[in-house]
Design a protein around this motif. Structure first.
Motif, PDB file in Angstrom:
ATOM      1  N   SER A 162       0.804  -1.227   0.000  1.00 42.64           N
ATOM      2  CA  SER A 162       0.000   0.000   0.000  1.00 42.64           C
ATOM      3  C   SER A 162       0.840   1.282   0.000  1.00 42.64           C
ATOM      4  O   SER A 162       0.497   2.253  -0.680  1.00 42.64           O
ATOM      5  N   ALA A 163       1.946   1.279   0.738  1.00 43.02           N
ATOM      6  CA  ALA A 163       2.794   2.475   0.792  1.00 43.02           C
ATOM      7  C   ALA A 163       3.346   2.800  -0.595  1.00 43.02           C
ATOM      8  O   ALA A 163       3.369   3.972  -1.016  1.00 43.02           O
ATOM      9  N   ASP A 164       3.784   1.783  -1.313  1.00 40.71           N
ATOM     10  CA  ASP A 164       4.302   1.990  -2.669  1.00 40.71           C
ATOM     11  C   ASP A 164       3.194   2.424  -3.621  1.00 40.71           C
ATOM     12  O   ASP A 164       3.402   3.287  -4.477  1.00 40.71           O
ATOM     13  N   LEU A 165       2.016   1.846  -3.471  1.00 39.39           N
ATOM     14  CA  LEU A 165       0.904   2.184  -4.370  1.00 39.39           C
ATOM     15  C   LEU A 165       0.443   3.620  -4.176  1.00 39.39           C
ATOM     16  O   LEU A 165       0.061   4.295  -5.135  1.00 39.39           O
ATOM     17  N   VAL A 166       0.491   4.109  -2.939  1.00 47.69           N
ATOM     18  CA  VAL A 166       0.127   5.501  -2.677  1.00 47.69           C
ATOM     19  C   VAL A 166       1.112   6.444  -3.362  1.00 47.69           C
ATOM     20  O   VAL A 166       0.726   7.445  -3.979  1.00 47.69           O
ATOM     21  N   ILE A 167       2.386   6.094  -3.266  1.00 43.95           N
ATOM     22  CA  ILE A 167       3.420   6.928  -3.890  1.00 43.95           C
ATOM     23  C   ILE A 167       3.282   6.928  -5.410  1.00 43.95           C
ATOM     24  O   ILE A 167       3.348   7.971  -6.070  1.00 43.95           O
ATOM     25  N   LEU A 168       3.054   5.764  -5.986  1.00 40.65           N
ATOM     26  CA  LEU A 168       2.965   5.645  -7.439  1.00 40.65           C
ATOM     27  C   LEU A 168       1.684   6.260  -7.982  1.00 40.65           C
ATOM     28  O   LEU A 168       1.667   6.796  -9.090  1.00 40.65           O
ATOM     29  N   ASN A 169       0.596   6.142  -7.213  1.00 40.47           N
ATOM     30  CA  ASN A 169      -0.687   6.751  -7.576  1.00 40.47           C
ATOM     31  C   ASN A 169      -1.085   6.423  -9.023  1.00 40.47           C
ATOM     32  O   ASN A 169      -1.407   7.301  -9.817  1.00 40.47           O
ATOM     33  N   SER A 170      -1.054   5.132  -9.360  1.00 44.56           N
ATOM     34  CA  SER A 170      -1.367   4.695 -10.714  1.00 44.56           C
ATOM     35  C   SER A 170      -2.726   4.002 -10.736  1.00 44.56           C
ATOM     36  O   SER A 170      -2.929   2.982 -10.066  1.00 44.56           O
ATOM     37  N   GLU A 171      -3.644   4.537 -11.531  1.00 45.43           N
ATOM     38  CA  GLU A 171      -4.971   3.931 -11.655  1.00 45.43           C
ATOM     39  C   GLU A 171      -4.874   2.540 -12.279  1.00 45.43           C
ATOM     40  O   GLU A 171      -5.548   1.595 -11.854  1.00 45.43           O
ATOM     41  N   LYS A 172      -3.991   2.398 -13.280  1.00 46.54           N
ATOM     42  CA  LYS A 172      -3.816   1.100 -13.937  1.00 46.54           C
ATOM     43  C   LYS A 172      -3.340   0.042 -12.953  1.00 46.54           C
ATOM     44  O   LYS A 172      -3.817  -1.093 -12.960  1.00 46.54           O
ATOM     45  N   LEU A 173      -2.380   0.422 -12.123  1.00 48.38           N
ATOM     46  CA  LEU A 173      -1.808  -0.542 -11.184  1.00 48.38           C
ATOM     47  C   LEU A 173      -2.822  -0.947 -10.121  1.00 48.38           C
ATOM     48  O   LEU A 173      -2.946  -2.128  -9.785  1.00 48.38           O
ATOM     49  N   ASN A 174      -3.553   0.009  -9.597  1.00 45.43           N
ATOM     50  CA  ASN A 174      -4.585  -0.303  -8.601  1.00 45.43           C
ATOM     51  C   ASN A 174      -5.672  -1.202  -9.198  1.00 45.43           C
ATOM     52  O   ASN A 174      -6.156  -2.122  -8.543  1.00 45.43           O
ATOM     53  N   LEU A 175      -6.028  -0.917 -10.451  1.00 44.34           N
ATOM     54  CA  LEU A 175      -7.035  -1.741 -11.118  1.00 44.34           C
ATOM     55  C   LEU A 175      -6.528  -3.170 -11.294  1.00 44.34           C
ATOM     56  O   LEU A 175      -7.300  -4.127 -11.159  1.00 44.34           O
TER      57      LEU A 175
END
Length: 296
Positions: A162-175
């Motif tokens: 989650s910490a990395d995903l917040v930093i990256l803020n990528s809609e594609k990656l979260n999807l």
């Protein structure tokens, strides 16, 4: 000795263990791809998380076979492990060993990498016991819980990263994480239900009242079709908002229609098993396609 070793891997569902590695590898590499210089989560942590989840799955599979020993004596008398190669006592020893290893790795994971893991692991263990002791013998609820636990693997990885995903803020990656969970859930429910159809005689002999035992073989097949149609509709909705995944769901939809045709032609237990393996292949292919087109 070799026969015993092979039986051990069969009890622990070695193929399931390999499939479990796909979300870990694909999702971690995807996160790395989107933010190579920003990744804070160590690879050692994701490897330990993968190994711990594999131990949990292996322990759950052994417990499941212990509970199903009488059913398997009817459904697969010549290929069952417990009662033929492993005694019940030996099976419990294997189960306890796997659980001890799980506790050890869970403590390490919680202390050094993923502090939320303690409550996640306890929840999974409790659900596993509820499934094996009760829900497995009820119509559909056991199938839904099994699928939910499988789908949660991708969501647990998402929580860990989650910490990395917040930093990256990528809609594609979260999807991508959400699609892994959706595909897992949508494929596992009909697969488990179709296997319940194949195990109908053994289930009835042990008072295991799954959905096929309640509504019959043919009606259960139509329930499988309904569940897959709902997945197909959700796939069309996803493609409408995320067109780059149209090939993933296009291929998946075609293969699911092939499976539905195949399902209604199934007569013998081996036919259902082969059809179930086909569904596994569809799920793996959709994982790979989803990941590939997220990179594009």
């Amino acid at each position: 000795m070799l026969v015993k070793l092979k039986a051990t891997f069969t009890l622990m569902r070695w193929f399931h263990e390999l499939v479990v590695m796909i979300p870990f590898i694909a999702l971690y590499l995807s996160t790395y791809y989107f933010g190579e210089s920003h990744i804070q989560t160590p690879l050692s942590g994701i490897l330990l998380l993968c190994f711990t989840i594999q131990l949990l799955i292996a322990a759950g599979c052994v417990l499941n076979d212990i509970r199903d020993k009488d059913i398997d004596a009817v459904n697969k008398p010549n290929t069952r492990i417990i009662g033929r190669i492993y005694s019940v006592k030996q099976s419990y020893i294997l189960f306890i060993t796997l659980m001890i290893l799980t506790v050890i790795t869970s403590i390490l994971l919680t202390c050094f990498y993923f502090e939320d893991w303690w409550w996640i692991s306890i929840t999974v263990v409790l659900f596993s016991f509820v499934y094996n002791l009760w829900l497995k013998r009820t119509p559909l609820f056991g199938n839904l819980l099994m699928a939910a636990m499988t789908a949660s693997i991708a969501l647990v990885i998402k929580m860990y990263l989650s910490a990395d995903l917040v930093i990256l803020n990528s809609e594609k990656l979260n999807l991508l994480f959400d699609l892994f969970a959706l595909i897992s859930f949508a494929i596992i429910v009909p697969r488990e239900l179709s296997l319940d159809i194949s195990d109908l005689q053994g289930d009835l002999s042990d008072d295991c009242y799954t959905l096929p035992a309640k509504i019959g073989e043919q009606n259960s097949k139509w329930v499988v079709v309904l569940l897959l149609v709902l997945f197909i509709l959700s796939g069309i909705w996803i493609v409408y908002f995320h067109p780059y995944q149209w090939i993933t769901f296009g291929v998946g939809i075609v293969l699911l229609f092939v499976y539905m045709y195949w399902l209604f032609r199934c007569k013998e237990r081996i036919d259902y098993i082969k059809a179930g393996r086909f569904l596994w292949a569809v799920m793996i292919l959709m994982f790979l396609l989803t990941t590939y087109f997220t990179f594009q």
